[in-house]
Design a protein around this motif. Sequence first.
Motif, PDB file in Angstrom:
ATOM      1  N   GLY A   1     -11.346 -23.502  -8.554  1.00  0.00           N
ATOM      2  CA  GLY A   1     -10.876 -22.442  -7.173  1.00  0.00           C
ATOM      3  C   GLY A   1     -11.552 -22.045  -6.244  1.00  0.00           C
ATOM      4  O   GLY A   1     -11.528 -21.533  -5.477  1.00  0.00           O
ATOM      5  N   GLU A   2     -13.090 -22.437  -6.771  1.00  0.00           N
ATOM      6  CA  GLU A   2     -14.031 -22.005  -6.004  1.00  0.00           C
ATOM      7  C   GLU A   2     -14.417 -23.144  -4.584  1.00  0.00           C
ATOM      8  O   GLU A   2     -14.633 -24.168  -5.054  1.00  0.00           O
ATOM      9  CB  GLU A   2     -15.366 -21.906  -6.532  1.00  0.00           C
ATOM     10  CG  GLU A   2     -15.206 -20.791  -7.387  1.00  0.00           C
ATOM     11  CD  GLU A   2     -15.570 -19.451  -6.764  1.00  0.00           C
ATOM     12  OE1 GLU A   2     -15.403 -18.388  -7.480  1.00  0.00           O
ATOM     13  OE2 GLU A   2     -15.593 -19.335  -5.533  1.00  0.00           O
ATOM     14  N   ASN A   3     -14.288 -22.815  -3.497  1.00  0.00           N
ATOM     15  CA  ASN A   3     -14.654 -23.947  -2.322  1.00  0.00           C
ATOM     16  C   ASN A   3     -16.296 -24.077  -2.232  1.00  0.00           C
ATOM     17  O   ASN A   3     -16.936 -22.932  -2.227  1.00  0.00           O
ATOM     18  CB  ASN A   3     -13.950 -23.400  -0.840  1.00  0.00           C
ATOM     19  CG  ASN A   3     -12.812 -23.380  -0.988  1.00  0.00           C
ATOM     20  OD1 ASN A   3     -11.971 -24.040  -1.803  1.00  0.00           O
ATOM     21  ND2 ASN A   3     -12.003 -22.997   0.090  1.00  0.00           N
ATOM     22  N   ILE A   4     -16.769 -25.129  -2.469  1.00  0.00           N
ATOM     23  CA  ILE A   4     -17.907 -25.518  -2.488  1.00  0.00           C
ATOM     24  C   ILE A   4     -18.321 -26.379  -1.164  1.00  0.00           C
ATOM     25  O   ILE A   4     -17.743 -27.482  -1.100  1.00  0.00           O
ATOM     26  CB  ILE A   4     -18.675 -26.077  -3.603  1.00  0.00           C
ATOM     27  CG1 ILE A   4     -18.308 -25.133  -4.822  1.00  0.00           C
ATOM     28  CG2 ILE A   4     -20.219 -26.386  -3.618  1.00  0.00           C
ATOM     29  CD1 ILE A   4     -18.560 -25.892  -6.195  1.00  0.00           C
ATOM     30  N   SER A   5     -19.089 -26.023  -0.136  1.00  0.00           N
ATOM     31  CA  SER A   5     -19.722 -26.586   1.076  1.00  0.00           C
ATOM     32  C   SER A   5     -20.669 -27.586   0.480  1.00  0.00           C
ATOM     33  O   SER A   5     -21.630 -27.417   0.052  1.00  0.00           O
ATOM     34  CB  SER A   5     -20.172 -25.886   1.925  1.00  0.00           C
ATOM     35  OG  SER A   5     -20.718 -26.640   3.105  1.00  0.00           O
ATOM     36  N   SER A   6     -20.270 -28.984   0.690  1.00  0.00           N
ATOM     37  CA  SER A   6     -21.454 -30.013   0.097  1.00  0.00           C
ATOM     38  C   SER A   6     -22.826 -29.910   1.123  1.00  0.00           C
ATOM     39  O   SER A   6     -23.742 -30.194   0.616  1.00  0.00           O
ATOM     40  CB  SER A   6     -20.792 -31.459   0.449  1.00  0.00           C
ATOM     41  OG  SER A   6     -20.361 -31.831   1.633  1.00  0.00           O
ATOM     42  N   VAL A   7     -22.346 -29.455   2.411  1.00  0.00           N
ATOM     43  CA  VAL A   7     -23.782 -29.397   3.537  1.00  0.00           C
ATOM     44  C   VAL A   7     -24.560 -28.219   2.866  1.00  0.00           C
ATOM     45  O   VAL A   7     -25.738 -28.560   2.840  1.00  0.00           O
ATOM     46  CB  VAL A   7     -23.297 -28.918   4.581  1.00  0.00           C
ATOM     47  CG1 VAL A   7     -24.306 -28.575   5.627  1.00  0.00           C
ATOM     48  CG2 VAL A   7     -22.016 -30.086   5.444  1.00  0.00           C
ATOM     49  N   GLU A   8     -23.909 -27.154   2.004  1.00  0.00           N
ATOM     50  CA  GLU A   8     -24.996 -26.193   1.727  1.00  0.00           C
ATOM     51  C   GLU A   8     -25.556 -26.626   0.497  1.00  0.00           C
ATOM     52  O   GLU A   8     -26.831 -26.392   0.456  1.00  0.00           O
ATOM     53  CB  GLU A   8     -23.944 -24.969   1.368  1.00  0.00           C
ATOM     54  CG  GLU A   8     -24.675 -23.851   0.982  1.00  0.00           C
ATOM     55  CD  GLU A   8     -23.812 -22.213   0.853  1.00  0.00           C
ATOM     56  OE1 GLU A   8     -22.623 -22.503   1.080  1.00  0.00           O
ATOM     57  OE2 GLU A   8     -24.597 -21.406   0.741  1.00  0.00           O
ATOM     58  N   VAL A   9     -25.242 -27.321  -0.327  1.00  0.00           N
ATOM     59  CA  VAL A   9     -25.767 -28.042  -1.497  1.00  0.00           C
ATOM     60  C   VAL A   9     -26.854 -28.898  -1.053  1.00  0.00           C
ATOM     61  O   VAL A   9     -28.075 -29.007  -1.550  1.00  0.00           O
ATOM     62  CB  VAL A   9     -24.803 -28.626  -2.535  1.00  0.00           C
ATOM     63  CG1 VAL A   9     -25.587 -28.884  -3.803  1.00  0.00           C
ATOM     64  CG2 VAL A   9     -23.729 -27.488  -3.064  1.00  0.00           C
ATOM     65  N   GLU A  10     -26.309 -29.832  -0.228  1.00  0.00           N
ATOM     66  CA  GLU A  10     -27.473 -30.633   0.303  1.00  0.00           C
ATOM     67  C   GLU A  10     -28.649 -30.008   0.961  1.00  0.00           C
ATOM     68  O   GLU A  10     -29.547 -30.312   0.989  1.00  0.00           O
ATOM     69  CB  GLU A  10     -26.794 -31.611   1.536  1.00  0.00           C
ATOM     70  CG  GLU A  10     -25.571 -32.393   0.747  1.00  0.00           C
ATOM     71  CD  GLU A  10     -24.690 -33.042   1.823  1.00  0.00           C
ATOM     72  OE1 GLU A  10     -24.923 -32.936   3.127  1.00  0.00           O
ATOM     73  OE2 GLU A  10     -23.878 -33.895   1.436  1.00  0.00           O
TER      74      GLU A  10
END
Length: 555
Positions: free
Chosen positions: A447-456
């Motif tokens: 249910g949590e939205n995770i930005s792949s850009v932020e992790v990258e």
Amino acid sequence: MEALKPTPANTCPLTPLGFIDRAATVYGDYPSVVYNDTVYTWTQTYHRCLRLASSLASMGIRKGDVVSVVAPNVPAMYEMHFGVPMSGAILNTINIRLNAHTVSVLLRHCEAKLVFVDCQSRSLVEEALSLFPKDQRFPLLVFIDDDSVEEGRPLPPSSPTYEGLIEMGDPDFKWVRPESEWEPMILNYTSGTTSAPKGVVHCHRGIFMMSLDSVINWSLPKQPVYLWTLPMFHANGWSFPWGVAAVGGTNICLRRFDAKTVYATIEKHSVTHMCGAPVVLNMLANAADSDRRPLPGTVQILTAGAPPPAAVLFRTEALGFSVSHGYGLTETAGLCTSCAWKPNWDRLPGNERARLKARQGVRTLGTAEVDVLDAVTGEPVKRDGETIGEIVIRGGSVMLGYLKDPEGTAQSIRADGWFYTGDVGVMHADGYVEIKDRSKDVIISGGENISSVEVESMLYTHPAVNEAAVVARPDEFWGETPCAFVSLKEEYKKKAPSEAEMIGYCKERMPKYMVPKRVVFQADLPKTSTGKIQKFVLRDMAKALGGSNTVASRM
């Protein structure tokens, strides 16, 4: 017929804040909020909200000021959904799972005048404030008392507390009604890059519309017993704090939960309704036999936040739960579509019923239109269940816009009158929408939205990383988890960090739910002729790694 003009009698601004006044009148002696051994009635909750609004006003909080809260599902969190906007202020609920840097960015962006802080989030917020620039004003902190939790450190003698504000407030306070139903009432932040936070602003009218729409769509009866397994900091619990008040229900609050706690609470309080992301369904379905309790009757579960696997729906309903499925975004304040059930589907095999129920469905009554548009032509896609397009929405609960971000607002709410969700889906022949993929590479985990850009971006801060790309990997429990593909700089290839070291590096620098569960090292990442990393190739590689079944360590 002669055209008649609106009058003051029929142009009173719409606001959900009046629901609690009515609840106190109709259901005054019935339980409103239950938490551990504490039980409030609707009369008591109404007056506590008025006292809160009164104290905020006496402290100088004025219309348009932002009041933030960092807290789990405790009574104070519920009361603030009424009490804060009753003072004229704008309520901003912040995810307690974020790290201090992110919380600091959000508090600075919204210019919060006051922050309510749960005792267990005290260190998080204090660290967040320590990151403020020296020339920026600090918001006032008010600590939420909770005798059931060991605080660890005593509060400074002069620190204001939530119960202190309730005690000093006026129970007959004349709350601040909006002069216009378009006045901002709620501010929520979407998950995304913290360097450019998206603050979703909702008005009184939009929340009023969504609250009533949700009650109708789910067929929420009068006086349900509602268990809060959905965090209220997630899009204000899909607007159910106000919806439950509208029908005089009982709110069962839980600070934290696991399968054993949920089953025990359902049995103890004869719970009838609850909401949650598919990860909650999976938790209940996979609970150990020793943790389960017989259900007091059919328990209604409304799920959204990520496409639920059909197998999870099937297993959950086999236990005696009745699952309804919908789709919405922070920008719509709740669910704007639902997989409206057709009676003739009851005759289908269980697996087929689950497959149909996994679709996002049709617009709710309060939503004007939902469609899937071709990215090139802007026209509706074929209703064949195969042609891909972007899901778009029109309706009264769509946000006013993003705070301090006119460009982002214009990009999402375009001149053609549609709100573009960024979600990619198909339209079936029967008019039901189904999500097939997500644009912008958003990963939805529990249910949590995770930005792949932020992790990258975080991975790129590691000195050994040459290139990094993050995609979703199937997970039997969370639905999806981040999977990182990394190439190393030449000088680090002989002394390469291990997968565990890379994961540990991320854990120290970002919220736990955003940390990649797998890190795959490659000599080079696949690219197009123009040098763009081919994420669709990486998604296939992540799937080939096999799904995982991680433990529920984030609840």
